[in-house]
Each structure stands twice: as C-alpha cells, then as structure tokens.
Scaffold this active site. Sequence first.
Site, PDB file in Angstrom:
ATOM      1  N   MET A  60       2.928   2.719   2.363  1.00  0.00           N
ATOM      2  CA  MET A  60       4.302   2.578   2.854  1.00  0.00           C
ATOM      3  C   MET A  60       5.087   1.549   2.057  1.00  0.00           C
ATOM      4  O   MET A  60       6.265   1.745   1.747  1.00  0.00           O
ATOM      5  CB  MET A  60       4.295   2.196   4.333  1.00  0.00           C
ATOM      6  N   LYS A  78       6.501   4.325  20.069  1.00  0.00           N
ATOM      7  CA  LYS A  78       5.661   4.779  18.954  1.00  0.00           C
ATOM      8  C   LYS A  78       4.212   4.352  19.179  1.00  0.00           C
ATOM      9  O   LYS A  78       3.276   5.084  18.843  1.00  0.00           O
ATOM     10  CB  LYS A  78       6.182   4.246  17.613  1.00  0.00           C
ATOM     11  N   ALA A 130       3.708   8.012   4.052  1.00  0.00           N
ATOM     12  CA  ALA A 130       3.277   7.919   2.650  1.00  0.00           C
ATOM     13  C   ALA A 130       1.768   7.867   2.618  1.00  0.00           C
ATOM     14  O   ALA A 130       1.131   7.553   3.632  1.00  0.00           O
ATOM     15  CB  ALA A 130       3.847   6.651   2.010  1.00  0.00           C
ATOM     16  N   GLY A 155       0.849  -1.193   0.000  1.00  0.00           N
ATOM     17  CA  GLY A 155       0.000   0.000   0.000  1.00  0.00           C
ATOM     18  C   GLY A 155       0.880   1.237   0.000  1.00  0.00           C
ATOM     19  O   GLY A 155       1.904   1.290  -0.697  1.00  0.00           O
TER      20      GLY A 155
END
Length: 309
Positions: free
Chosen positions: A11, A185, A129, A9
Amino acid sequence: MKIAIVGAGAMGSRYGYMLHKAGNKVTLIDAWKQHVDIINKEGLTVEENGALSKVKIPAMLPEDAKEVPDLIILFTKSMGLEPMLKSIKNILGKNTRVLCLLNGLGHNETIAKYVDRKNILMGVTLWTAGLAGPGHVVLTGDGSLEVQNNDPSMKVEAKEICSILSQAGLNAHYSEDVLFSIWRKACVNGTLNSSCTILDCNIKEFGELKEAPQLIRNIIKEFAEVAAKYGVKLNVEEVAEGIEKIYDPSQAGAHYPSMHQDLIQNHRLTEIDYINGYVSRKGKEFNINTPYNDLITDIVHAKEQLIIK
Ligand code: NAD
C-alpha cells in the site's frame, strides 16, 4: 509537498507511486533492506493492470531518514507501527502531519505516544495493492479514502491534505466521522479475514457456509458493544448485510483476504491483535463478554505458531 511514506510495502508503494507521479517530493521509508536497495538501484517496479514501468523514487531505511517532511503517511502492518514510530522520531517535525491508513483498531492511541495530537490524521482506505517481490508492486482496480483530523482545530489542514491526495488520483474525502468508518471496516476484517484464515477458504466459500450468517452477527455484536464505549454506534444488521454483499464473486467473492495471504500464503504474522484481538482486550477492560473474538484471536495465534516455524 514533501511526503514520506513510512512503511512502503504494497500500500505504501501504491500511495508513494501515485503521489510521486502527481509531482510531490516523495520518499519511501521502510525497514526491509532488500526492498529499499532494489528500489534505489533499479527503481520501483510498478505493475499496473498488466503494464510494467520502473519509477525512480528515493527509498531509505528508517535510521537513514533525516529530512523532516510536511506529511507522513503511515502504512506499516499494525504490529510494525510502534517500532516504526520509535525509529522515525528524527523526522517528526513540529508541523509534520501524520496520516494513519492502516487497517485495525487502536492505532490512534499508539501514534499519540509519539506525535502531537494536533498533527494526527486518521483515515481508512478502500484502495488495494500487492507485492510480487521486493521492489515490485502490483496495482489493480480503483479505490478511495476518508480522512479526518484528530484535533478539531485542524479541519482546514485535513481538507488541504485530502485535496493533495485527490490531485494524485487517490479519491480522498474529508470525513466528519472517520472513527465510525474505521470500526465498520474493522468489522469486515474481523469477520471475513479471520474466518477465511481459520477455515482456509475465500470470501465466496465462506459466505456459502450455513454457519456464516449467525457467525458474522455474533462477531459484529461484540464489536458493536465495544465500539459503543468509544461513542461509535454500529448497527449489527446493517454491517452484516453490507458484508454479505461482498460474498458475490462480482464484488470480492473470489478474493482471499489479506490475513489469509499473510499467514496461509506467505507465512507471515497477522494483524489479529488489532482486529478481533483488540475487541477481546478492550472487552476485558470494559467488562464486556467477547467469547467469539476471544476464541478467534486464540485460534489465529495458534495457527501462526503451527505455520510460522
Ligand atoms: P505489506 O506487508 O505489503 O507491507 C507492510 C510492511 O511489511 C512493509 O514495511 C513491507 O516492506 C514489509 N514487508 C512486506 N513483505 C515483506 C517480506 N516478504 N519480507 C520482509 N518485509 C516485508 O502490507 P500492506 O498490504 O501494504 O498493508 C499495510 C497496511 O494497510 C496494513 O494495515 C493493511 O491491513 C492495510 N491495508 C492493506 C490493503 C492491501 O490491499 N494490501 C488494503 C487496505 C489496507
């Protein structure tokens, strides 16, 4: 190097494009047929800081992939990981290294069901992205990634992979503690992604709410308690202050997190079960109370039902 991007997709297309441009033999593997067909027919459309180009990279459906690569980079959404691993069993060679760069928690355990532990590399990436449509990736900004081997004997190989990624401009660093970075993260995603999705706001608007400081600390505290069971020491205040820096519009303030983009903008399922939902599930297993993450997970699932008909 022969590299298969599995989950191509937004990324996956970014990484595939950059690695292809650097001279690697890249194949894009994805279950979205329309996307695969357009890439094969017209090339991958790459929109980079406003400039458009068409790049010929072979793409295929998982069931059509036969050639065993040296490296697989996993970039599905979290809920697509296990079905994808099942469908690429044919290309998991004895020496195929498998690098996971998905957001979220618990992927290590899923991958270990299909891949020899010695071949698993875990990572975390700050690249971004987007997809403008099938076969069309939009790239802006810079990024980096951290990578670490699961098996202590594979450090040299992990460093070699970092250098291949860096030669492609991906700015890869070997990490001595990638699990810490993955949890850190996940705290960003577990506070900002889910809150902005529930509240339908961007990061700056969330940061201006009077409830925001205490809310993020309550959420992170539960992440930290579960992370400690995995030997990961998160300092709640340090993580919270790091998140608060992102509120600034010169950072990511104007941005709607990816969970908001998935659910509110594109009516797609979210990765909630692998972020807040993971903390909630593991909390139950470890007998740790996680009321904030339990509620957030339920509300996001309820919102998925309302939005995705
Ligand atoms: P993505 O949604 O672009 O792609 C994931 C999968 O969904 C691919 O298999 C893709 O083909 C498929 N897909 C995408 N749009 C579709 C559509 N309209 N119809 C049918 N299938 C579709 O996901 P991504 O943004 O590349 O994220 C992959 C992983 O990387 C996730 O874990 C994400 O959290 C993480 N990540 C994303 C970003 C980012 O900026 N996008 C940054 C860091 C990490």
